[in-house]
Design an enzyme around this catalytic site. Structure first.
Site, PDB file in Angstrom:
ATOM      1  N   CYS A 275       0.814  -1.227   0.000  1.00 20.14           N
ATOM      2  CA  CYS A 275       0.000   0.000   0.000  1.00 20.14           C
ATOM      3  C   CYS A 275       0.843   1.272   0.000  1.00 20.14           C
ATOM      4  O   CYS A 275       0.619   2.178  -0.818  1.00 20.14           O
ATOM      5  CB  CYS A 275      -0.974  -0.012   1.178  1.00 20.14           C
ATOM      6  SG  CYS A 275      -0.224   0.101   2.814  1.00 20.14           S
ATOM      7  N   HIS A 323      -2.603   1.352   6.958  1.00 21.48           N
ATOM      8  CA  HIS A 323      -2.950   1.263   5.536  1.00 21.48           C
ATOM      9  C   HIS A 323      -3.090   2.665   4.962  1.00 21.48           C
ATOM     10  O   HIS A 323      -3.462   3.608   5.664  1.00 21.48           O
ATOM     11  CB  HIS A 323      -4.252   0.484   5.344  1.00 21.48           C
ATOM     12  CG  HIS A 323      -4.542   0.150   3.905  1.00 21.48           C
ATOM     13  ND1 HIS A 323      -3.795  -0.774   3.195  1.00 21.48           N
ATOM     14  CD2 HIS A 323      -5.472   0.628   3.026  1.00 21.48           C
ATOM     15  CE1 HIS A 323      -4.268  -0.863   1.953  1.00 21.48           C
ATOM     16  NE2 HIS A 323      -5.280  -0.013   1.832  1.00 21.48           N
ATOM     17  N   HIS A 335      -5.761   1.847  -4.340  1.00 17.42           N
ATOM     18  CA  HIS A 335      -4.869   1.309  -3.312  1.00 17.42           C
ATOM     19  C   HIS A 335      -4.469  -0.125  -3.645  1.00 17.42           C
ATOM     20  O   HIS A 335      -5.075  -0.780  -4.500  1.00 17.42           O
ATOM     21  CB  HIS A 335      -5.526   1.382  -1.931  1.00 17.42           C
ATOM     22  CG  HIS A 335      -6.656   0.416  -1.723  1.00 17.42           C
ATOM     23  ND1 HIS A 335      -6.883  -0.224  -0.529  1.00 17.42           N
ATOM     24  CD2 HIS A 335      -7.652  -0.023  -2.554  1.00 17.42           C
ATOM     25  CE1 HIS A 335      -7.949  -0.994  -0.610  1.00 17.42           C
ATOM     26  NE2 HIS A 335      -8.434  -0.896  -1.835  1.00 17.42           N
TER      27      HIS A 335
END
Length: 361
Positions: A275, A323, A335
């Site tokens: 990510c 994240h 993402h």
């Protein structure tokens, strides 16, 4: 539910409980209800509904992949720190080599001065004046003698300073080597944790039948859709009309070109990403480097209100900033979700939002 199918789910949930020790402290899940024996009275309380079983599997998978994401951030941070420390050690090594060369040169000069003193008998300037056959000539050179004495003092001072610097460089290098080794151990521990979490998740999923996996995927999508709808229903986007900056547009374009590439922990392109690898590389391509990890992106970059966000901004998720995604407008993000998935577009509110940061603020 058919007994074979129920048995398969029970086995899956047995694996689920067996790997509980790998999850974050405080996370616990109930063991599956026992399969009723031949004499057990049938009833809704003895056999959980398939959806309930799979919902628990979904929650457990979320926990495992979340823990893997936390460990991935720790791994990336350790790797980034190791690269920096290695560069610093190399720079110190160059200083040590240069210092040793300078010290050898100073030693040669000191040796030459000592040999010159030996040739003059080591007499003082006054004695040399009294014993000189030509005192006038000696006086003419007195200034040069004084300069020579001053040069000798400077030489010894330079030698002492260089020796001191070399000792400090060596001590600094030793300390940095120790930190580098500590970082290596932290990186290895994080790698082991990642592999354990992913392996546990894969084993859990491998116990499910094809139809159960399909149902699980639908449950995951339903949960994401529900969260996104709830987020949109707050009216959070009604005042969001920010326009991307020139660099933000470049970052979004880069991220868009990565759609479909696989998630791989620790990866930062060009063939795969995690990510923060995706977001950091997107902004690096726009000419504005940002920290490598989601936690450092949250810590170091400027925070902006959700109502002020614009395409290119980074949305940080979960309380531990484990994240990160890139906002692309209209309530959507790009993402790299987790292992087994690819870079994709999703709803910005499909996960718990910690906050928004702006790299080029």
């Amino acid at each position: 539910m058919r007994s074979g199918k129920r048995g398969l789910l029970t086995a899956a949930l047995t694996v689920l409980c067996a790997v509980t020790v790998l999850s974050a402290p405080g996370t616990a899940f109930a063991a599956p209800h026992p399969v009723p024996g031949p004499t057990a009275a049938p009833g809704p309380t003895t056999t959980p509904a398939p959806g309930k079983d799979l919902e628990e599997v979904r929650r457990r998978l979320d926990a495992l992949y979340h823990d893997a994401a936390v460990a991935t951030d720790a791994y990336n941070a350790a790797e980034e720190k190791a690269e920096k420390q290695s560069a610093e050690i190399v720079a110190l090594a160059k200083k040590i080599v240069e210092g040793q060369r300078r010290l050898e040169k100073l030693k040669d000069q000191a040796g030459a001065a000592a040999r010159d003193q030996y040739r003059t008998g080591g007499l003082s300037a006054t004695a040399q004046f009294l014993l000189s056959d030509d005192p006038g000539q000696f006086l003419d050179g007195a200034g040069r003698v004084l300069q020579g004495q001053q040069a000798a003092k400077k030489l010894m001072a330079d030698k002492a300073r260089t020796q001191k610097e070399l000792r400090e460089y060596a001590q600094d290098a030793s300390a940095r080597w120790k930190k580098l080794e500590e970082g290596r151990k932290a990186k290895a521990a994080a790698k082991k944790k990642i592999e354990q979490q992913i392996d546990a998740a894969e084993k859990l999923q491998s116990r499910l039948e094809k139809k159960e996996k399909e149902r699980l995927a639908r449950l995951e999508q339903e949960a994401a859709d529900k969260a996104q709808t709830a987020w949109l229903d707050t009216g959070v986007l009604k005042d969001v009309h920010g326009k991307a900056s020139a660099q933000g547009e470049k970052a979004v374009k880069y991220a868009t070109l990565q759609l479909g590439k696989p998630y791989v922990w620790g990866a930062e392109g060009p063939d795969s990403f995690d990510c923060s690898g995706l977001t950091s590389q997107a902004w690096a391509s726009a000419g504005h480097p940002v920290p490598r990890t989601s936690q450092e992106q949250w810590r170091q970059l400027k925070h902006v209100d959700v109502k002020d966000m614009r395409p290119g901004d980074l949305i940080i998720y979960f309380d531990d900033a484990s994240h990160v995604a890139m906002y692309i407008g209209d309530g959507a993000i790009i993402h790299a979700p987790r292992p087994g998935r690819t870079v994709t577009i999703a709803g910005a509110g499909s996960m718990p939002i910690l906050g928004v940061v702006r790299p080029d603020a």
